[in-house]
Design a protein around this motif. Structure first.
Motif, PDB file in Angstrom:
ATOM      1  N   ARG A  37     -46.010 150.202  86.395  1.00 44.85           N
ATOM      2  CA  ARG A  37     -45.669 151.620  86.616  1.00 44.85           C
ATOM      3  C   ARG A  37     -46.333 152.169  87.880  1.00 44.85           C
ATOM      4  O   ARG A  37     -45.755 153.014  88.554  1.00 44.85           O
ATOM      5  CB  ARG A  37     -46.094 152.453  85.409  1.00 44.85           C
ATOM      6  N   GLU A  38     -47.528 151.691  88.187  1.00 43.41           N
ATOM      7  CA  GLU A  38     -48.221 152.161  89.385  1.00 43.41           C
ATOM      8  C   GLU A  38     -47.450 151.743  90.643  1.00 43.41           C
ATOM      9  O   GLU A  38     -47.297 152.518  91.584  1.00 43.41           O
ATOM     10  CB  GLU A  38     -49.638 151.589  89.412  1.00 43.41           C
ATOM     11  N   ALA A  39     -46.955 150.513  90.655  1.00 38.77           N
ATOM     12  CA  ALA A  39     -46.178 150.029  91.798  1.00 38.77           C
ATOM     13  C   ALA A  39     -44.866 150.800  91.923  1.00 38.77           C
ATOM     14  O   ALA A  39     -44.437 151.129  93.035  1.00 38.77           O
ATOM     15  CB  ALA A  39     -45.910 148.533  91.657  1.00 38.77           C
ATOM     16  N   ILE A  40     -44.234 151.100  90.792  1.00 39.47           N
ATOM     17  CA  ILE A  40     -42.984 151.873  90.815  1.00 39.47           C
ATOM     18  C   ILE A  40     -43.237 153.270  91.351  1.00 39.47           C
ATOM     19  O   ILE A  40     -42.465 153.797  92.162  1.00 39.47           O
ATOM     20  CB  ILE A  40     -42.372 151.942  89.396  1.00 39.47           C
ATOM     21  N   LYS A  41     -44.319 153.887  90.907  1.00 40.91           N
ATOM     22  CA  LYS A  41     -44.663 155.234  91.372  1.00 40.91           C
ATOM     23  C   LYS A  41     -44.888 155.236  92.875  1.00 40.91           C
ATOM     24  O   LYS A  41     -44.379 156.099  93.593  1.00 40.91           O
ATOM     25  CB  LYS A  41     -45.904 155.733  90.642  1.00 40.91           C
ATOM     26  N   LYS A  42     -45.636 154.256  93.375  1.00 43.23           N
ATOM     27  CA  LYS A  42     -45.891 154.175  94.810  1.00 43.23           C
ATOM     28  C   LYS A  42     -44.605 153.891  95.578  1.00 43.23           C
ATOM     29  O   LYS A  42     -44.375 154.438  96.650  1.00 43.23           O
ATOM     30  CB  LYS A  42     -46.927 153.089  95.086  1.00 43.23           C
ATOM     31  N   LEU A  43     -43.760 153.049  94.999  1.00 43.50           N
ATOM     32  CA  LEU A  43     -42.495 152.703  95.643  1.00 43.50           C
ATOM     33  C   LEU A  43     -41.608 153.929  95.802  1.00 43.50           C
ATOM     34  O   LEU A  43     -41.062 154.186  96.880  1.00 43.50           O
ATOM     35  CB  LEU A  43     -41.771 151.621  94.832  1.00 43.50           C
ATOM     36  N   PHE A  44     -41.464 154.709  94.740  1.00 44.55           N
ATOM     37  CA  PHE A  44     -40.546 155.846  94.787  1.00 44.55           C
ATOM     38  C   PHE A  44     -41.159 157.088  95.443  1.00 44.55           C
ATOM     39  O   PHE A  44     -40.436 157.883  96.040  1.00 44.55           O
ATOM     40  CB  PHE A  44     -40.051 156.187  93.375  1.00 44.55           C
ATOM     41  N   ASP A  45     -42.485 157.268  95.329  1.00 47.30           N
ATOM     42  CA  ASP A  45     -43.106 158.468  95.884  1.00 47.30           C
ATOM     43  C   ASP A  45     -43.504 158.335  97.343  1.00 47.30           C
ATOM     44  O   ASP A  45     -43.465 159.307  98.092  1.00 47.30           O
ATOM     45  CB  ASP A  45     -44.342 158.862  95.057  1.00 47.30           C
ATOM     46  N   GLU A  46     -43.910 157.127  97.763  1.00 53.44           N
ATOM     47  CA  GLU A  46     -44.373 156.939  99.136  1.00 53.44           C
ATOM     48  C   GLU A  46     -43.402 156.125  99.992  1.00 53.44           C
ATOM     49  O   GLU A  46     -43.024 156.546 101.076  1.00 53.44           O
ATOM     50  CB  GLU A  46     -45.744 156.253  99.139  1.00 53.44           C
ATOM     51  N   LEU A  47     -43.025 154.940  99.485  1.00 49.19           N
ATOM     52  CA  LEU A  47     -42.250 154.027 100.319  1.00 49.19           C
ATOM     53  C   LEU A  47     -40.803 154.474 100.492  1.00 49.19           C
ATOM     54  O   LEU A  47     -40.231 154.341 101.575  1.00 49.19           O
ATOM     55  CB  LEU A  47     -42.313 152.607  99.747  1.00 49.19           C
ATOM     56  N   GLY A  48     -40.184 154.982  99.431  1.00 49.55           N
ATOM     57  CA  GLY A  48     -38.805 155.453  99.530  1.00 49.55           C
ATOM     58  C   GLY A  48     -38.630 156.528 100.584  1.00 49.55           C
ATOM     59  O   GLY A  48     -37.789 156.407 101.492  1.00 49.55           O
ATOM     60  N   PRO A  49     -39.432 157.614 100.535  1.00 51.42           N
ATOM     61  CA  PRO A  49     -39.325 158.640 101.578  1.00 51.42           C
ATOM     62  C   PRO A  49     -39.720 158.131 102.968  1.00 51.42           C
ATOM     63  O   PRO A  49     -39.169 158.580 103.969  1.00 51.42           O
ATOM     64  CB  PRO A  49     -40.299 159.724 101.112  1.00 51.42           C
ATOM     65  N   HIS A  50     -40.661 157.187 103.018  1.00 51.79           N
ATOM     66  CA  HIS A  50     -41.081 156.650 104.310  1.00 51.79           C
ATOM     67  C   HIS A  50     -39.932 155.922 105.020  1.00 51.79           C
ATOM     68  O   HIS A  50     -39.782 156.010 106.238  1.00 51.79           O
ATOM     69  CB  HIS A  50     -42.259 155.694 104.107  1.00 51.79           C
TER      70      HIS A  50
END
Length: 170
Positions: free
Chosen positions: A73-86
């Motif tokens: 879940r931590e990786a998913i959160k980082k993926l969608f909150d940081e990497l997706g918008p980046h």
């Protein structure tokens, strides 16, 4: 004939391969850089870039789709909150593979799989069990990437001055 036979099996069963790609991409999303063999890096790149494309969409269906493959879940959160918008304005090519050379024990070609656009991913995030020569090669590769970025940014575009525009009007 080898039609549509473009994936390497990496000498693993399908469930083992799925777990391998899931775990490597999870580490990539959390640490932004992973040192692995070249063959694993090439296959993980395909898997993780698809997950980043889903993260760019950012809706609930995309999050559930990614959760089928990556369980952290931590990786998913980082993926969608940081990497997706980046990567929102980038059309693919979210990762890069930097070749390091052969591994000392068995001569397997090693590589760094890293996310593009994050220069703060230092060598401190690499695994501790890797040999010193691989870490030095990784540091060298990051320095050359920084130098290449600086040279592209350092080339200024010619600016027009007021005098040159006035002379062209006459």
């Amino acid at each position: 004939m080898r039609h549509l036979y473009d994936r390497s099996h990496l000498n693993r069963t399908s469930s083992h391969r799925k777990a391998l790609f899931s775990n490597l991409s999870e580490a990539l999303f959390l640490h932004r850089r992973v040192i692995t063999t070249l063959a694993k890096a090439r296959q993980t790149r395909r898997f993780s870039e698809r997950m980043i494309t889903f993260a760019r969409r950012g809706d609930v269906a995309a999050r559930r789709h990614v959760l089928r493959y990556i369980r952290n879940r931590e990786a998913i959160k980082k993926l969608f909150d940081e990497l997706g918008p980046h990567f929102q304005h980038r059309d693919g090519g979210y990762t890069r593979i930097i070749k390091l050379g052969p591994r000392r024990g068995d001569g397997a070609p090693m590589a760094i799989l890293e996310l593009v656009g994050f220069d703060d991913a230092a060598a401190a995030t690499t695994p501790k069990k890797e040999s010193k020569s691989l870490l030095k090669a990784a540091q060298r590769a990051s320095r050359t990437a920084k130098k290449a970025k600086e040279t592209t940014e350092a080339a200024p575009e010619p600016e027009e001055t007021e005098e040159s525009t006035e002379d062209s009007d006459k």
